[in-house]
Design an enzyme around this catalytic site. Structure first.
Site, PDB file in Angstrom:
ATOM      1  N   HIS A  65     143.184 -79.668 -40.139  1.00  0.00           N
ATOM      2  CA  HIS A  65     142.120 -80.149 -39.239  1.00  0.00           C
ATOM      3  C   HIS A  65     141.301 -81.271 -39.872  1.00  0.00           C
ATOM      4  CE1 HIS A  65     142.729 -76.909 -36.267  1.00  0.00           C
ATOM      5  NE2 HIS A  65     142.972 -76.152 -37.319  1.00  0.00           N
ATOM      6  N   ASN A 138     141.919 -73.253 -31.046  1.00  0.00           N
ATOM      7  CA  ASN A 138     142.813 -74.383 -30.825  1.00  0.00           C
ATOM      8  C   ASN A 138     142.926 -74.661 -29.335  1.00  0.00           C
ATOM      9  OD1 ASN A 138     143.437 -74.808 -33.541  1.00  0.00           O
ATOM     10  ND2 ASN A 138     145.186 -73.419 -33.498  1.00  0.00           N
ATOM     11  N   TYR A 348     138.560 -69.234 -44.465  1.00  0.00           N
ATOM     12  CA  TYR A 348     137.738 -70.353 -43.998  1.00  0.00           C
ATOM     13  C   TYR A 348     136.494 -70.547 -44.864  1.00  0.00           C
ATOM     14  CZ  TYR A 348     140.364 -71.482 -39.772  1.00  0.00           C
ATOM     15  OH  TYR A 348     141.333 -71.909 -38.907  1.00  0.00           O
TER      16      TYR A 348
END
Length: 492
Positions: A65, A138, A348
């Protein structure tokens, strides 16, 4: 003052040039030298500071990303779902919550064309009264794999060849030939949806299964879906080449220009819910991220609308330093045992600490807008002003207390410690159903994309046979067409 703009800053305060420490700079054009043609002097602090700052402008690129664009706006509740969740920002119709949204491509580098065939990220940060909620999804409702153990290898396969730095189909098809659960995702990626026209004409999905909990403690599994009010539009191959050749940042520019012109992008939020007591009634595992929930059985329920009505003020501060994590939830929304979600919860935040530092949640774009209190302090790049004397808990000198307890899903964990796959894999039914739902011309384009990928000269006969076998199990006609066009017999 805009809360995103923190003093001191030469961009907003001083009418003349200064160093970072505030000293006036009377000449920002010439270096300090011995005579007009002499050596540079190390005592030219402004030159050293200027070059040193420039040398450190780039931070580590996101491993996925990396290419993205952000915008700000609000989320407004339009339908009451308080019977499903006690989340404060969803408490009643009419409630508005400020948000920042980041759209992105997944695999390719920062600055790569936005017309490449690639999933798109759709991440929303809600600044609620009970802390931030990050819905990190997404544009496709499913994913390639269901177990996070495979995630690093999957990304390595999709990324460019480490020897040549070229993305190659043979590497991708080799890896996923070991993972038939990826077929459903490929019915999205190799479909016309694989190249969105821009971010405004793109759906979004939370992808993973979360849990909603109401005030009584009743839990429901939930899937989140974003539907653009301006419809879904995509680019076919020739269109993508034309658009990307003219402007490799076309989607970023479209988003920015649309908001600047007052043409605010809007999405409707819908949810699907399942009572955990009923999860065994389906021929798939509701916590399997490679599956969709059939809308004829589990209909979409409207929740609210997302409106992006303000462009970001600074790309670096509000896009590059913007950080999301699926672990960041609020009371009334919780995780599920979705295997991929469980690994994302750790990964993350870990990558953000590597990329931005341990205090990344103090950055203005990431910090909550509500009051917050804990003893997490110091560390690299800590810029929060603190003057308290008590940095431990509990203390009779500090009245801070535990927050009121909020409901979380009750869970009884039993079973053997083992590494295993889920029982209901059912890898081929949903990909076949999706293919058969398309018009003939759309099916033909899908087949052509697969023929092109499987025609890579380094794709072996064995790998081609495996893929034809997989597609034959999803839909017999797909396997037959691929076998005929590639002159390969399926290997079952």
């Amino acid at each position: 003052m805009d809360p995103y703009k923190h003093r001191p800053s030469s961009a907003f305060n001083s009418p003349f040039w200064t160093t970072n420490s505030g000293a006036p700079v009377w000449n920002n054009n010439s270096s300090l030298t011995v005579g007009p043609r002499g050596q540079y002097l190390l005592e030219d602090y402004h030159l050293v500071e200027k070059l040193a700052n420039f040398d450190r402008e780039r931070i580590p690129e996101r491993v996925v990303h990396a290419r993205g664009a952000s915008a700000k706006g609000f989320f407004e509740v339009t339908h009451d779902i308080s019977h499903l969740t006690c989340a404060d920002f969803l408490r009643a119709p009419g409630v508005q919550t400020p948000v920042i949204v980041r759209f992105s491509t997944v695999i390719h580098e920062r600055g790569s064309p936005e017309t490449l065939r690639d999933p798109r990220g759709f991440a929303v940060k809600f600044y609620t009264r009970e802390g931030n909620f990050d819905l990190v999804g997404n544009n496709f409702p499913v994913f390639f794999i269901r177990d996070g153990m495979k995630f690093p290898d999957m990304v390595h396969a999709l990324k460019p060849n480490p020897k040549s730095h070229i993305q190659e189909n043979w590497r991708i098809l080799d890896f996923f030939s070991h993972h038939p659960e990826s077929l459903h995702m490929f019915t999205f990626l190799f479909d016309d949806l694989g190249v969105p026209q821009d971010y405004r004409h793109m759906e979004g999905s939370g992808v993973n299964t979360y849990t909603l909990i109401n005030k009584a403690g009743k839990a429901h599994y939930v899937k989140f879906h974003w539907k653009p009010t301006c419809g879904v539009k995509c680019l076919l191959e020739d269109e993508a080449i034309k658009v990307g050749g003219a402007n490799h940042s076309h989607a970023t520019q479209d988003l920015y220009d649309s908001i600047a012109a007052g043409n605010y992008p809007e999405w409707k939020l819908f949810i699907q819910t399942i009572d955990p007591d009923h999860e065994d009634k389906f021929d798939f595992d509701p916590l399997d991220v490679t599956k969709t929930w059939p809308e004829d059985i589990l209909p979409l329920q409207p929740v609210g609308r997302l409106v992006l009505n303000k462009n970001i003020d600074n790309f670096f501060a509000e896009n590059e330093q913007l950080a999301f994590c699926p672990a960041i939830v609020v009371p009334g929304i919780y995780y599920s045992d979705d295997k991929l979600l469980q690994t994302r919860i750790f990964s993350y935040s870990d990558t953000q600490r590597h990329r931005l530092g341990p205090n990344y949640l103090q950055l203005p774009a990431n910090a909550p807008k509500c009051a917050h209190h804990n003893n997490h302090h110091e560390g690299f790049m800590n810029f929060m002003h603190r003057d308290e004397e008590i940095n431990y808990f509990p203390s009779r000198y500090d009245p801070v207390r535990h927050a009121e307890m909020f409901p979380i899903p009750p869970a009884v964990c039993t079973g053997r410690r083992e590494k295993c796959i889920i029982e209901k894999e059912n890898n081929f039914k949903q990909p076949g159903e999706r293919y058969r739902s398309w018009a003939a011309d759309r099916q033909e384009r899908f087949i052509c994309r697969w023929v092109d990928a499987l025609s890579d000269p380094r794709v072996t006969h064995e790998i081609r046979s495996i893929w034809i076998s997989y597609w034959s199990q999803a839909d017999k006609s797909v396997g037959q067409k691929l076998a005929s066009l590639l002159n390969v017999r399926p290997s079952i």
